[in-house]
Design an enzyme around this catalytic site. Structure first.
Site, mmCIF file in Angstrom:
data_model
loop_
_atom_site.group_PDB
_atom_site.id
_atom_site.type_symbol
_atom_site.label_atom_id
_atom_site.label_comp_id
_atom_site.label_asym_id
_atom_site.label_seq_id
_atom_site.Cartn_x
_atom_site.Cartn_y
_atom_site.Cartn_z
ATOM 1 N N GLU A 96 0.824 -1.207 0.000
ATOM 2 C CA GLU A 96 0.000 0.000 0.000
ATOM 3 C C GLU A 96 0.858 1.257 0.000
ATOM 4 O O GLU A 96 1.891 1.318 0.662
ATOM 5 C CB GLU A 96 -0.910 0.017 1.226
ATOM 6 C CG GLU A 96 -1.888 -1.143 1.272
ATOM 7 C CD GLU A 96 -2.684 -1.179 2.562
ATOM 8 O OE1 GLU A 96 -2.516 -0.248 3.379
ATOM 9 O OE2 GLU A 96 -3.466 -2.125 2.756
ATOM 10 N N CYS A 355 -3.131 1.098 8.342
ATOM 11 C CA CYS A 355 -2.014 0.561 7.565
ATOM 12 C C CYS A 355 -2.126 -0.955 7.366
ATOM 13 O O CYS A 355 -2.209 -1.718 8.323
ATOM 14 C CB CYS A 355 -0.716 0.907 8.282
ATOM 15 S SG CYS A 355 0.734 0.542 7.317
#
Length: 374
Positions: A96, A355
């Site tokens: 990501e 996250c």
């Protein structure tokens, strides 16, 4: 834990290393600068697009290097204009990268401050109990080329929004190495990637605007302090006492505050720059006034900025963020002693922006689809 691709990514080459490879095949040294100019300044998406290179050289480059080791598979934008990019690597791993836009004070809702948050590992081995990145453990480290590729993918995306001209990476205010993984546990690849990111022949982003975050690997903090480029440092603290920190961050057992804080102070004194203390506020865990007072004392001693981050809910974990009233009360304890503090508001809370969460969700969906086909 490393992945060896069929062809190494060109984005992991420095000017020096690429020049050496080219000289081995009898090419003049200036070809390396031409190639890197195509990659980072002109942002060529194919070898054939590098029109001032001889065709035999382009063929060799195609046979030797992977021009872009990461593919954009999903881009989610939140209501507060946070963008999360989900990238797929050559081995199918997902990582990501996040673009965070926020209005500057005094300019209303013009989202003019932009930060890029990049990852350094697939998963994480640190075991922080509140974090989505480590739920499936550490799969592998990213190569320097895979780290750099995240920035290029951001450039590609921004270029598509302004097709008349290439977006300059310098238009971003900051790059923070705070994504998936523990950056200092992948030290060599990190430093090589940041060197490429900073270099004039690379992406040309100033070292003073690059922040490396760590959960507290003391020997690596001291090593980072000796790096000539002088990157900024952020500490993922999340607990102002050993008792609280050990409950949520296993790294504290190896590097308790008595070891961590002197290392942070040494880094700060060497570089003369303010350290950032990251502190995720978790309801009933670390949001007490006692924790606020302890954090205040740490920040004052280190002359540090404190970034308070209300917890982003993670599917499968019971933690939650405190009420806004409790968040403000915590921040007020720091403000009362003139500690530099930011209380972050919504940043991607509606797009799985905790996250590693988007990666895990996508992997689960892929597993379901694969099972349905068998």
């Amino acid at each position: 834990m490393k992945f060896t691709p069929a062809k190494p990514p060109l984005t992991g080459e420095t000017l020096e290393s690429l020049t050496a490879r080219l000289r081995e095949r009898g090419e003049p040294a200036f070809r390396a600068s031409q190639i890197l100019d195509w990659v980072y300044k002109k942002r060529a998406r194919s070898w054939d697009g590098m029109t001032n290179l001889p065709k035999p050289l382009r063929t060799w480059l195609d046979d030797t290097f992977d021009l872009m080791p990461a593919t954009l598979v999903l881009n989610k934008q939140s209501a507060d204009v946070t963008d999360k990019l989900l990238l797929e690597l050559r081995d199918g791993s997902l990582i990501e990268t996040v673009i965070i836009r926020a209005p500057q004070e005094g300019v209303g809702q013009d989202h003019s401050r932009k930060t890029i948050c990049i990852s350094t590992q697939v998963g994480c081995a640190m075991g922080c109990v509140f974090c989505a990145s480590g739920l499936a453990g550490l799969k592998r480290d990213l190569s320097a080329g895979e780290i750099v590729a995240q920035l290029l993918q951001v450039c590609y995306r921004e270029d598509a929004l302004t097709p008349r001209a290439h977006m300059e990476l310098a238009s971003f205010d900051n790059i923070v190495v705070m994504g998936m993984g523990e950056p200092l546990a992948n030290y060599d690849a990190l430093i090589r990637a940041l060197t490429i990111l900073n270099a004039d022949w690379g992406l040309g982003f100033g070292a003073r605007r690059i922040t490396v975050s760590t959960s507290g690997l003391v020997p690596k903090i001291l090593q980072l302090a000796d790096e000539p480029l002088g990157f900024r440092l952020a500490i993922s603290l999340h607990g102002a006492t050993d008792e609280v920190r050990e409950k949520i961050m296993p790294v504290n057992k190896a590097f308790p505050l008595a070891k961590l804080l002197p290392a942070v102070k040494a880094f700060s004194e060497k570089h003369g720059r303010m350290i950032t203390l990251e502190f995720i506020l978790i309801d009933g865990v670390n949001d007490s006034l006692e924790q606020a007072e302890k954090l205040r004392d740490i920040a004052l001693d280190l002359h540090a900025h404190v970034n308070l981050i209300p917890y982003n809910t993670v599917e499968g974990l019971a933690w939650k963020r405190p009420s806004i009233t409790r968040q403000e009360r915590f921040a007020d304890v720091l403000r009362a002693r003139r500690v530099s503090v930011t209380l972050r508001r919504e940043k991607g809370h509606d797009i799985d922006a905790a996250c590693g969460q988007l990666r895990l969700k996508t992997e689960k969906e892929r597993q379901v689809l694969a099972a349905a086909k068998t």
